[in-house]
Motif scaffolding. Structure first.
Motif, PDB file in Angstrom:
ATOM      1  N   ALA A 124       0.749  -1.454  -0.393  1.00 48.99           N
ATOM      2  CA  ALA A 124       0.208   0.158   0.137  1.00 48.99           C
ATOM      3  C   ALA A 124       0.910   1.258  -0.117  1.00 48.99           C
ATOM      4  N   LYS A 125       1.785   1.738   0.734  1.00 49.70           N
ATOM      5  CA  LYS A 125       3.340   2.479   0.706  1.00 49.70           C
ATOM      6  C   LYS A 125       3.868   2.315  -0.572  1.00 49.70           C
ATOM      7  N   GLN A 126       3.869   1.553  -1.307  1.00 47.79           N
ATOM      8  CA  GLN A 126       5.028   1.672  -2.055  1.00 47.79           C
ATOM      9  C   GLN A 126       3.799   2.439  -3.209  1.00 47.79           C
ATOM     10  N   THR A 127       2.184   1.722  -3.658  1.00 51.06           N
ATOM     11  CA  THR A 127       1.310   1.733  -4.284  1.00 51.06           C
ATOM     12  C   THR A 127       1.241   3.239  -4.262  1.00 51.06           C
ATOM     13  N   GLN A 128       0.981   3.694  -3.097  1.00 46.33           N
ATOM     14  CA  GLN A 128       1.067   5.811  -2.693  1.00 46.33           C
ATOM     15  C   GLN A 128       1.678   6.407  -3.358  1.00 46.33           C
ATOM     16  N   LYS A 129       3.029   6.123  -3.068  1.00 50.35           N
ATOM     17  CA  LYS A 129       4.137   6.887  -3.707  1.00 50.35           C
ATOM     18  C   LYS A 129       4.255   6.957  -5.228  1.00 50.35           C
ATOM     19  N   ILE A 130       3.856   5.220  -5.670  1.00 55.47           N
ATOM     20  CA  ILE A 130       3.593   5.922  -7.827  1.00 55.47           C
ATOM     21  C   ILE A 130       2.247   6.562  -7.825  1.00 55.47           C
ATOM     22  N   LEU A 131       1.418   6.357  -6.721  1.00 55.59           N
ATOM     23  CA  LEU A 131       0.215   7.327  -7.608  1.00 55.59           C
ATOM     24  C   LEU A 131       0.567   8.470  -7.335  1.00 55.59           C
ATOM     25  N   GLN A 132       0.779   8.721  -6.231  1.00 53.56           N
ATOM     26  CA  GLN A 132       1.542  10.142  -5.902  1.00 53.56           C
ATOM     27  C   GLN A 132       2.155  10.850  -6.990  1.00 53.56           C
ATOM     28  N   LYS A 133       3.349  10.038  -7.531  1.00 53.11           N
ATOM     29  CA  LYS A 133       3.950  10.499  -9.071  1.00 53.11           C
ATOM     30  C   LYS A 133       2.755  10.786 -10.120  1.00 53.11           C
ATOM     31  N   GLN A 134       1.876  10.400 -10.112  1.00 47.35           N
ATOM     32  CA  GLN A 134       0.815  10.792 -10.942  1.00 47.35           C
ATOM     33  C   GLN A 134      -0.115  11.880 -10.571  1.00 47.35           C
ATOM     34  N   GLY A 135       0.045  12.649  -9.558  1.00 47.18           N
ATOM     35  CA  GLY A 135      -0.703  13.569  -9.563  1.00 47.18           C
ATOM     36  C   GLY A 135      -1.439  13.668  -8.291  1.00 47.18           C
ATOM     37  N   LEU A 136      -1.820  12.160  -8.037  1.00 38.57           N
ATOM     38  CA  LEU A 136      -3.226  12.349  -6.818  1.00 38.57           C
ATOM     39  C   LEU A 136      -2.537  12.787  -5.710  1.00 38.57           C
ATOM     40  N   LYS A 137      -3.503  13.163  -4.704  1.00 36.87           N
ATOM     41  CA  LYS A 137      -3.007  13.945  -3.380  1.00 36.87           C
ATOM     42  C   LYS A 137      -3.643  12.941  -2.665  1.00 36.87           C
ATOM     43  N   PHE A 138      -3.454  12.527  -1.259  1.00 42.52           N
ATOM     44  CA  PHE A 138      -3.806  12.096  -0.422  1.00 42.52           C
ATOM     45  C   PHE A 138      -3.804  12.967   0.905  1.00 42.52           C
ATOM     46  N   LYS A 139      -4.904  12.761   1.839  1.00 47.16           N
ATOM     47  CA  LYS A 139      -4.703  12.875   3.344  1.00 47.16           C
ATOM     48  C   LYS A 139      -5.196  11.271   3.878  1.00 47.16           C
ATOM     49  N   LEU A 140      -4.134  10.868   4.597  1.00 46.27           N
ATOM     50  CA  LEU A 140      -4.570   9.679   5.354  1.00 46.27           C
ATOM     51  C   LEU A 140      -5.146  10.204   6.780  1.00 46.27           C
ATOM     52  N   ASN A 141      -5.185   9.178   7.389  1.00 46.84           N
ATOM     53  CA  ASN A 141      -6.220   9.602   9.302  1.00 46.84           C
ATOM     54  C   ASN A 141      -6.601  11.000   8.946  1.00 46.84           C
ATOM     55  N   THR A 142      -7.334  10.882   8.377  1.00 42.73           N
ATOM     56  CA  THR A 142      -8.405  12.110   7.691  1.00 42.73           C
ATOM     57  C   THR A 142      -9.931  12.219   7.829  1.00 42.73           C
ATOM     58  N   LYS A 143     -10.950  12.040   7.873  1.00 39.09           N
ATOM     59  CA  LYS A 143     -12.398  11.798   8.140  1.00 39.09           C
ATOM     60  C   LYS A 143     -12.945  13.437   7.629  1.00 39.09           C
ATOM     61  N   VAL A 144     -13.462  13.092   6.373  1.00 38.00           N
ATOM     62  CA  VAL A 144     -14.818  14.541   5.839  1.00 38.00           C
ATOM     63  C   VAL A 144     -16.000  14.756   7.430  1.00 38.00           C
TER      64      VAL A 144
END
Ligand code: FAD
Ligand code: NAD
Length: 471
Positions: free
Chosen positions: A222-242
């Motif tokens: 999951a960590k590796q995947t997040q890094k790869i997707l971030q490079k593609q431009g996706l932004k993540f806010k983890l440990n976060t709730k709406v």
């Protein structure tokens, strides 16, 4: 209503679980009716799930690759444009072709598709409220409930499928939103975030947990995947709730808060996708009339042969226990029929693969490292990066890795986890290994063709008990 018609098997729901069971039973010579209220067979998967999402994922990946990954390959392209209408048309063509294919298979096996909504009259009688008007009563020796699942609503945000959307709206947007906020970094969230981000939307994914991928994904992967997707431009806010959302303005305004007590902030978006999971769908079945109940998560309770407390009424697919996956629903459809026709059926719940169709794909089968650790099992890990795999390097497509988890004493394969090119295809080998109770050495001593991506699987297996050759 007219007098009840007699059937060997009545199935409520023509999704993957229901239609596969219908075909299997039709092949065995049973007199089968399948009640489906949608105007096409195939359920969520074919109409608004697996198939349309994969069409959009495949074609937007191609577009994104043409835009960003051709020059270094010696391919010079001119003016590249995306025609969203045609993209959607291609998706619809795939869906229609496949749903019509199922209607054809129904005819071939003498299965009757009753177009309408099914509900119980008594333990052996199902009423179909027909789409064309009127009703029919069907009396059956066996009844399968295969009514699937629906989106879990996000409290406080009213879905209109235009600005506040579920996966269904995300498969049919007419234009690319400027800013998209995705609530839930599970499989739907990440697949749909990938589609719209590749088309130019600025996408932020808000995830309640400290990691992406939803249940089951190995934390390292999951960590590796997040890094790869971030490079593609996706932004993540983890440990976060709406916390709340306000849809009255031109932009939707969302208040988000850290789950660890950090400060709150406001994020604006043109479109909000809610993807926080799905829940079993049983509404309108009149289950009370036959005394059937659901558990605290809305799932119909069954035994190991899919039987409810009325043994001739069985439940399969998303509406009962287990992962909400099409291939799991399919296996259950086959097994439930075999329990009737042969007295035995087989589904190995420990060997059901999962695939997330982002780019690169993420796929896994068996246990994740965090699960093995929590269970106190002594284990070994072997990994192999695609950056050391000749085919991946040649293809200029070498992000990701293969990871094997093996029992430390027996070398038995406990889990296989892949992020990388064609992970969704490569995982079949891991699934076979888990199904057959193979050891890592069994996999590593099996000859794999060169140069193929599958050599990364072989070498990761080897790395659990010896050194990999190429890394
Ligand atoms: P469903 O497919 O939901 O079918 C149930 C059917 O029953 C529906 O057609 C419904 O209309 C009908 N029905 C319900 N009640 C009644 C009634 N009373 N009378 C008559 N008909 C009724 N899984 C994968 O494995 N791979 C993927 O890539 C994948 N992608 C997905 C993408 C998205 C966006 C979504 C939402 C899901 C995806 N899934 C995927 C999950 C997959 O779609 C489900 O696991 C699968 O469809 C479950 O099949 P089912 O037959 O149990 O239920
Ligand atoms: P999911 O369970 O995979 O992910 C939901 C995510 O939302 C989780 O990570 C969860 O922690 C997070 N979440 C829950 N509440 C939240 C909140 N209030 N705020 C922020 N985050 C929150 O569910 P999904 O992605 O909606 O998918 C539903 C089902 O459809 C799954 O069972 C999945 O297996 C199936 N599906 C499968 C595929 C595939 O096989 N490729 C594709 C799409 C969907």
């Amino acid at each position: 209503a007219s007098e009840a018609e007699e059937k060997d098997l009545v199935i409520i729901g023509g999704g993957v679980a229901g239609y596969v069971a219908a075909i299997k039973a039709g092949q065995a010579g049973l007199k089968v009716a399948c009640i489906e209220k949608r105007d096409a067979l195939g359920g969520t998967c074919l109409n608004v799930g697996c198939i349309p999402s994969k069409s959009l994922l495949n074609n937007t990946h191609l577009y994104h690759q043409i835009l960003h990954d051709t020059k270094n390959r010696g391919i010079e392209v001119g003016d590249v444009k995306m025609n969203i209408q045609q993209l959607m048309k291609a998706k619809d063509t795939s869906v229609t072709g496949l749903t019509k294919g199922i209607a054809f298979l129904f005819k071939k096996h003498n299965i009757e598709w009753v177009k309408g909504s099914g509900s119980f009259v008594d333990e052996h009688t199902v009423k179909a409220d027909l789409v064309e008007g009127g009703e029919r009563l069907l009396r059956a020796k066996n009844i399968f409930i295969a009514t699937g699942s629906e989106v879990s609503p996000f409290p406080g945000l009213q879905v209109d499928e235009k600005r506040v959307i579920t996966s269904t709206g995300a498969l049919a947007l007419e234009q690319v939103p400027k800013k998209m906020l995705v609530i839930g970094g599970g499989i739907i969230g990440l697949e749909m975030a990938s589609v719209w981000s590749r088309l130019g939307a600025e996408v932020t994914v808000v995830e309640f947990l400290g990691r992406i991928g939803g249940p089951g994904m190995d934390e390292e992967i999951a960590k590796q995947t997040q890094k790869i997707l971030q490079k593609q431009g996706l932004k993540f806010k983890l440990n976060t709730k709406v916390v709340t959302g306000d849809t009255t303005g031109e932009l939707i305004s969302l208040n988000v808060e850290s789950t660890k007590g950090g400060k709150a902030e406001t994020i604006d978006a043109d479109v909000v996708l809610t993807a926080i999971g799905r829940r079993p769908y049983t509404s309108g079945l009149n289950l009370e009339s036959i005394g059937l109940e659901t558990d605290d998560r809305g799932r119909l309770v069954i035994d190991h042969e899919y039987r409810t407390k009325h043994p001739h009424i069985r439940v399969i697919g998303d509406v009962t226990f287990g992962p909400m996956l099409a291939h799991k629903a399919e296996e259950e459809g086959v097994a439930a029929v075999e329990y009737i026709t042969k007295g035995h059926g087989h589904v190995n719940y420990g060997a059901i693969p999962s695939v997330m169709y982002t780019y690169p794909e993420v796929a896994w089968v068996g246990q994740a490292e965090q699960d093995v650790k929590a269970a106190g099992i002594k284990y070994k890990v072997g990994t192999f990066p695609f950056s050391a795999n000749s085919r991946a390097k040649t293809n200029l497509d070498s992000e990701g890795l293969v990871k094997f988890i093996a029992d430390a004493e027996t070398d038995r394969v406990l889990g296989v986890h892949i992020v990388g090119p064609a992970a969704g295809e490569l995982i079949a080998e891991g699934t076979l290994a888990v199904e057959y109770g193979a050891s890592c050495e069994d996999v590593a001593r099996t000859c794999h063709a060169h140069p193929t991506l599958s050599e990364a699987v072989k070498e990761a297996a080897m790395a659990t008990y010896d050194k990999a050759i190429h890394f």
